[in-house]
Scaffold this motif. Structure first.
Motif, PDB file in Angstrom:
ATOM      1  N   LEU A  38       0.826  -1.199   0.000  1.00 28.97           N
ATOM      2  CA  LEU A  38       0.000   0.000   0.000  1.00 28.97           C
ATOM      3  C   LEU A  38       0.865   1.255   0.000  1.00 28.97           C
ATOM      4  O   LEU A  38       0.598   2.193  -0.753  1.00 28.97           O
ATOM      5  CB  LEU A  38      -0.930  -0.011   1.221  1.00 28.97           C
ATOM      6  CG  LEU A  38      -1.960   1.107   1.305  1.00 28.97           C
ATOM      7  CD1 LEU A  38      -2.877   1.080   0.087  1.00 28.97           C
ATOM      8  CD2 LEU A  38      -2.766   0.978   2.576  1.00 28.97           C
ATOM      9  N   SER A  39       1.922   1.262   0.805  1.00 28.61           N
ATOM     10  CA  SER A  39       2.833   2.405   0.832  1.00 28.61           C
ATOM     11  C   SER A  39       3.472   2.619  -0.527  1.00 28.61           C
ATOM     12  O   SER A  39       3.588   3.750  -1.007  1.00 28.61           O
ATOM     13  CB  SER A  39       3.929   2.194   1.884  1.00 28.61           C
ATOM     14  OG  SER A  39       3.362   2.134   3.165  1.00 28.61           O
ATOM     15  N   PHE A  40       3.877   1.528  -1.178  1.00 31.97           N
ATOM     16  CA  PHE A  40       4.490   1.622  -2.499  1.00 31.97           C
ATOM     17  C   PHE A  40       3.523   2.240  -3.500  1.00 31.97           C
ATOM     18  O   PHE A  40       3.888   3.136  -4.259  1.00 31.97           O
ATOM     19  CB  PHE A  40       4.929   0.236  -2.974  1.00 31.97           C
ATOM     20  CG  PHE A  40       5.411   0.237  -4.392  1.00 31.97           C
ATOM     21  CD1 PHE A  40       6.675   0.702  -4.700  1.00 31.97           C
ATOM     22  CD2 PHE A  40       4.596  -0.208  -5.423  1.00 31.97           C
ATOM     23  CE1 PHE A  40       7.125   0.724  -6.015  1.00 31.97           C
ATOM     24  CE2 PHE A  40       5.031  -0.199  -6.736  1.00 31.97           C
ATOM     25  CZ  PHE A  40       6.302   0.270  -7.030  1.00 31.97           C
ATOM     26  N   PHE A  41       2.274   1.773  -3.500  1.00 32.73           N
ATOM     27  CA  PHE A  41       1.294   2.294  -4.452  1.00 32.73           C
ATOM     28  C   PHE A  41       0.933   3.749  -4.165  1.00 32.73           C
ATOM     29  O   PHE A  41       0.689   4.524  -5.084  1.00 32.73           O
ATOM     30  CB  PHE A  41       0.044   1.413  -4.495  1.00 32.73           C
ATOM     31  CG  PHE A  41       0.266   0.134  -5.230  1.00 32.73           C
ATOM     32  CD1 PHE A  41       0.603   0.136  -6.572  1.00 32.73           C
ATOM     33  CD2 PHE A  41       0.158  -1.085  -4.580  1.00 32.73           C
ATOM     34  CE1 PHE A  41       0.830  -1.044  -7.268  1.00 32.73           C
ATOM     35  CE2 PHE A  41       0.377  -2.277  -5.263  1.00 32.73           C
ATOM     36  CZ  PHE A  41       0.712  -2.253  -6.610  1.00 32.73           C
ATOM     37  N   ILE A  42       0.913   4.135  -2.889  1.00 33.79           N
ATOM     38  CA  ILE A  42       0.645   5.537  -2.550  1.00 33.79           C
ATOM     39  C   ILE A  42       1.764   6.424  -3.077  1.00 33.79           C
ATOM     40  O   ILE A  42       1.520   7.470  -3.680  1.00 33.79           O
ATOM     41  CB  ILE A  42       0.470   5.703  -1.020  1.00 33.79           C
ATOM     42  CG1 ILE A  42      -0.860   5.074  -0.588  1.00 33.79           C
ATOM     43  CG2 ILE A  42       0.532   7.171  -0.620  1.00 33.79           C
ATOM     44  CD1 ILE A  42      -1.038   4.988   0.908  1.00 33.79           C
ATOM     45  N   VAL A  43       3.015   6.004  -2.854  1.00 28.67           N
ATOM     46  CA  VAL A  43       4.153   6.780  -3.349  1.00 28.67           C
ATOM     47  C   VAL A  43       4.123   6.858  -4.871  1.00 28.67           C
ATOM     48  O   VAL A  43       4.346   7.926  -5.454  1.00 28.67           O
ATOM     49  CB  VAL A  43       5.482   6.175  -2.846  1.00 28.67           C
ATOM     50  CG1 VAL A  43       6.676   6.805  -3.548  1.00 28.67           C
ATOM     51  CG2 VAL A  43       5.606   6.345  -1.345  1.00 28.67           C
ATOM     52  N   ALA A  44       3.833   5.743  -5.528  1.00 30.49           N
ATOM     53  CA  ALA A  44       3.774   5.731  -6.997  1.00 30.49           C
ATOM     54  C   ALA A  44       2.661   6.651  -7.501  1.00 30.49           C
ATOM     55  O   ALA A  44       2.860   7.394  -8.469  1.00 30.49           O
ATOM     56  CB  ALA A  44       3.554   4.300  -7.493  1.00 30.49           C
ATOM     57  N   ALA A  45       1.511   6.636  -6.853  1.00 35.31           N
ATOM     58  CA  ALA A  45       0.397   7.496  -7.271  1.00 35.31           C
ATOM     59  C   ALA A  45       0.747   8.967  -7.082  1.00 35.31           C
ATOM     60  O   ALA A  45       0.448   9.800  -7.943  1.00 35.31           O
ATOM     61  CB  ALA A  45      -0.865   7.137  -6.477  1.00 35.31           C
ATOM     62  N   LEU A  46       1.385   9.293  -5.961  1.00 38.82           N
ATOM     63  CA  LEU A  46       1.786  10.683  -5.733  1.00 38.82           C
ATOM     64  C   LEU A  46       2.817  11.121  -6.758  1.00 38.82           C
ATOM     65  O   LEU A  46       2.778  12.251  -7.253  1.00 38.82           O
ATOM     66  CB  LEU A  46       2.341  10.847  -4.310  1.00 38.82           C
ATOM     67  CG  LEU A  46       1.315  10.733  -3.189  1.00 38.82           C
ATOM     68  CD1 LEU A  46       2.024  10.701  -1.842  1.00 38.82           C
ATOM     69  CD2 LEU A  46       0.332  11.892  -3.245  1.00 38.82           C
TER      70      LEU A  46
END
Length: 57
Positions: A38-46
């Motif tokens: 989830l952290s990875f996807f949040i960073v990627a989305a940002l």
């Protein structure tokens, strides 16, 4: 924002190491993997949102 996420991951890692000393890591591995993903996807989305807002390069 990235610094906040890195700090949370560091705190979670320390917590996991302490838990591992007293409990089986197998119990906690799935939720930790979900949090990491989830952290990875949040960073990627940002990052992607920042690229679109800045015109991308």
């Amino acid at each position: 924002m990235a610094l906040l996420i890195v700090t949370k991951i560091a705190v979670a890692t320390i917590y996991v190491i302490r838990l591992n000393a007293s409990h089986s890591f197998q119990e906690y591995a799935p939720p930790i993997a979900v949090m990491a993903a989830l952290s990875f996807f949040i960073v990627a989305a940002l990052w992607l949102a920042g690229m679109k807002l800045s015109g991308g390069d």
